[in-house]
Design a protein around this motif. Structure first.
Motif, PDB file in Angstrom:
ATOM      1  N   VAL A   1       0.830  -1.199   0.000  1.00 36.32           N
ATOM      2  CA  VAL A   1       0.000   0.000   0.000  1.00 36.32           C
ATOM      3  C   VAL A   1       0.865   1.251   0.000  1.00 36.32           C
ATOM      4  N   LYS A   2       0.277   2.318  -0.512  1.00 36.01           N
ATOM      5  CA  LYS A   2       0.902   3.642  -0.430  1.00 36.01           C
ATOM      6  C   LYS A   2       0.151   4.432   0.627  1.00 36.01           C
ATOM      7  N   THR A   3       0.886   5.055   1.524  1.00 41.40           N
ATOM      8  CA  THR A   3       0.253   5.884   2.543  1.00 41.40           C
ATOM      9  C   THR A   3       0.663   7.335   2.344  1.00 41.40           C
ATOM     10  N   ILE A   4      -0.298   8.236   2.480  1.00 39.11           N
ATOM     11  CA  ILE A   4      -0.050   9.666   2.312  1.00 39.11           C
ATOM     12  C   ILE A   4      -0.484  10.396   3.575  1.00 39.11           C
ATOM     13  N   ALA A   5       0.415  11.214   4.100  1.00 35.73           N
ATOM     14  CA  ALA A   5       0.100  12.050   5.259  1.00 35.73           C
ATOM     15  C   ALA A   5       0.221  13.512   4.843  1.00 35.73           C
ATOM     16  N   TYR A   6      -0.728  14.329   5.302  1.00 37.58           N
ATOM     17  CA  TYR A   6      -0.758  15.742   4.936  1.00 37.58           C
ATOM     18  C   TYR A   6      -0.499  16.628   6.153  1.00 37.58           C
ATOM     19  N   ALA A   7       0.080  17.793   5.895  1.00 35.07           N
ATOM     20  CA  ALA A   7       0.171  18.813   6.933  1.00 35.07           C
ATOM     21  C   ALA A   7      -1.246  19.261   7.291  1.00 35.07           C
TER      22      ALA A   7
ATOM     23  N   TYR B   1       1.627  20.583   2.405  1.00 31.91           N
ATOM     24  CA  TYR B   1       2.594  19.617   1.882  1.00 31.91           C
ATOM     25  C   TYR B   1       2.171  18.223   2.323  1.00 31.91           C
ATOM     26  N   SER B   2       2.759  17.220   1.691  1.00 30.85           N
ATOM     27  CA  SER B   2       2.427  15.832   2.025  1.00 30.85           C
ATOM     28  C   SER B   2       3.647  14.953   1.829  1.00 30.85           C
ATOM     29  N   ILE B   3       3.599  13.772   2.441  1.00 29.60           N
ATOM     30  CA  ILE B   3       4.671  12.802   2.253  1.00 29.60           C
ATOM     31  C   ILE B   3       4.063  11.431   1.994  1.00 29.60           C
ATOM     32  N   GLU B   4       4.639  10.730   1.022  1.00 29.46           N
ATOM     33  CA  GLU B   4       4.160   9.404   0.632  1.00 29.46           C
ATOM     34  C   GLU B   4       5.191   8.352   1.041  1.00 29.46           C
TER      35      GLU B   4
ATOM     36  N   SER C   1      11.591  12.919  10.185  1.00 30.86           N
ATOM     37  CA  SER C   1      10.668  13.171  11.295  1.00 30.86           C
ATOM     38  C   SER C   1       9.206  13.075  10.866  1.00 30.86           C
ATOM     39  N   HIS C   2       8.955  13.058   9.558  1.00 32.22           N
ATOM     40  CA  HIS C   2       7.583  12.956   9.061  1.00 32.22           C
ATOM     41  C   HIS C   2       7.256  11.566   8.506  1.00 32.22           C
TER      42      HIS C   2
ATOM     43  N   THR D   1      13.227   3.726   6.597  1.00 27.81           N
ATOM     44  CA  THR D   1      13.802   3.084   5.416  1.00 27.81           C
ATOM     45  C   THR D   1      12.811   3.146   4.257  1.00 27.81           C
ATOM     46  N   GLY D   2      13.316   2.871   3.059  1.00 26.90           N
ATOM     47  CA  GLY D   2      12.451   2.784   1.889  1.00 26.90           C
ATOM     48  C   GLY D   2      12.306   4.087   1.126  1.00 26.90           C
ATOM     49  N   ALA D   3      11.467   4.033   0.093  1.00 30.76           N
ATOM     50  CA  ALA D   3      11.246   5.186  -0.781  1.00 30.76           C
ATOM     51  C   ALA D   3      10.236   6.152  -0.166  1.00 30.76           C
ATOM     52  N   LYS D   4      10.490   7.444  -0.345  1.00 26.00           N
ATOM     53  CA  LYS D   4       9.596   8.493   0.144  1.00 26.00           C
ATOM     54  C   LYS D   4       9.415   9.538  -0.956  1.00 26.00           C
ATOM     55  N   VAL D   5       8.250  10.158  -0.968  1.00 26.37           N
ATOM     56  CA  VAL D   5       7.990  11.258  -1.897  1.00 26.37           C
ATOM     57  C   VAL D   5       7.407  12.417  -1.101  1.00 26.37           C
ATOM     58  N   LEU D   6       8.140  13.511  -1.062  1.00 29.90           N
ATOM     59  CA  LEU D   6       7.687  14.715  -0.363  1.00 29.90           C
ATOM     60  C   LEU D   6       7.187  15.711  -1.401  1.00 29.90           C
ATOM     61  N   ARG D   7       5.935  16.108  -1.268  1.00 29.11           N
ATOM     62  CA  ARG D   7       5.350  17.103  -2.173  1.00 29.11           C
ATOM     63  C   ARG D   7       5.235  18.417  -1.403  1.00 29.11           C
ATOM     64  N   ILE D   8       6.110  19.350  -1.758  1.00 27.46           N
ATOM     65  CA  ILE D   8       6.179  20.609  -1.030  1.00 27.46           C
ATOM     66  C   ILE D   8       6.837  21.671  -1.907  1.00 27.46           C
TER      67      ILE D   8
END
Length: 220
Positions: free
Chosen positions: A60-66, A71-74, A162-163, A168-175
């Protein structure tokens, strides 16, 4: 039933229970099974968390938003995984992240009354439950007291890690660059220079409003 038995043995909540314990739980508990296809939303930010949902198979992909959705991080999670157990009860029993199936995935959900019954009857399960929630709370508190690094690169790494749920693993920060500079308390130019230097080393890739990190554990 045999497949569910094998799956439950992989879940931290059920580890340490005997075979007889697990078979008893399976026989007495109402499990709700759900199947999801590609890009199906499993749980959505703001949705009420009134069941314990466990990812049995799939990614699964999880997305958290400010809070202001500025901004968000995946992140990407593999089964088995308990979806935000810490939000099952308390002041705000709602999911704070959106979980989307990448391919085919399967979950099982346990209702509140069934969970309380299992917890009352099996002390090992109750200890596992307390340990998981306590560990999440302790990690969250420890993040609040980590000092902000002095140099720009370290601040960017600090902000990313911190977010994240996992280090570990791949992250995508949209900001946007201006927002990231504001969050870090440094100039936009310094942020741009640091990101370019990290991109040159193959540690990340950034374009307009998107920072992709293939392996966040490589960022130090």
């Amino acid at each position: 039933m045999l497949n569910l038995y094998d799956k439950l043995r992989e879940i931290p909540l059920f580890q340490g229970l005997t075979s007889d314990n697990l078979m008893q739980i399976i026989g007495q508990t109402k499990f709700s099974f759900k199947k999801f296809g590609k890009n199906d939303i499993i749980k959505k930010e703001g949705e009420k968390c009134d069941n314990v949902a466990i990812l049995l198979s799939g990614d699964v992909k999880t997305i958290a938003y400010a809070d202001d959705h500025g901004y968000s991080i995946e992140e990407y999670i593999k089964a088995p995984y308990i979806i935000q157990l810490e939000h099952f009860m308390g002041l705000s029993p709602h999911y704070t992240r959106t979980f989307t199936s990448i391919g085919e995935s399967n979950t099982v959900e346990i209702g509140q009354s069934d969970l309380m019954h299992i917890s009352d009857e099996f002390i090992i399960f109750r200890i596992n439950l307390l340990n998981i929630v306590s560990a999440i709370a302790q990690k969250a508190e420890s993040k609040l007291w980590r000092p902000m690094p002095a140099d720009t690169r370290s601040r960017i790494v600090f902000f990313l890690k911190s977010h994240c749920l996992y280090p570990t693993g791949a992250k995508v920060l949209r900001i946007k660059m201006t927002r990231l500079a504001q969050e870090l308390g440094i100039s936009r130019l310094n942020v741009s220079e640091a990101l370019n230097a990290m991109q040159a080393k193959g540690l990340l890739h950034f374009s307009r409003g998107i920072i992709s990190v293939p392996q966040i554990e490589r960022l130090r």
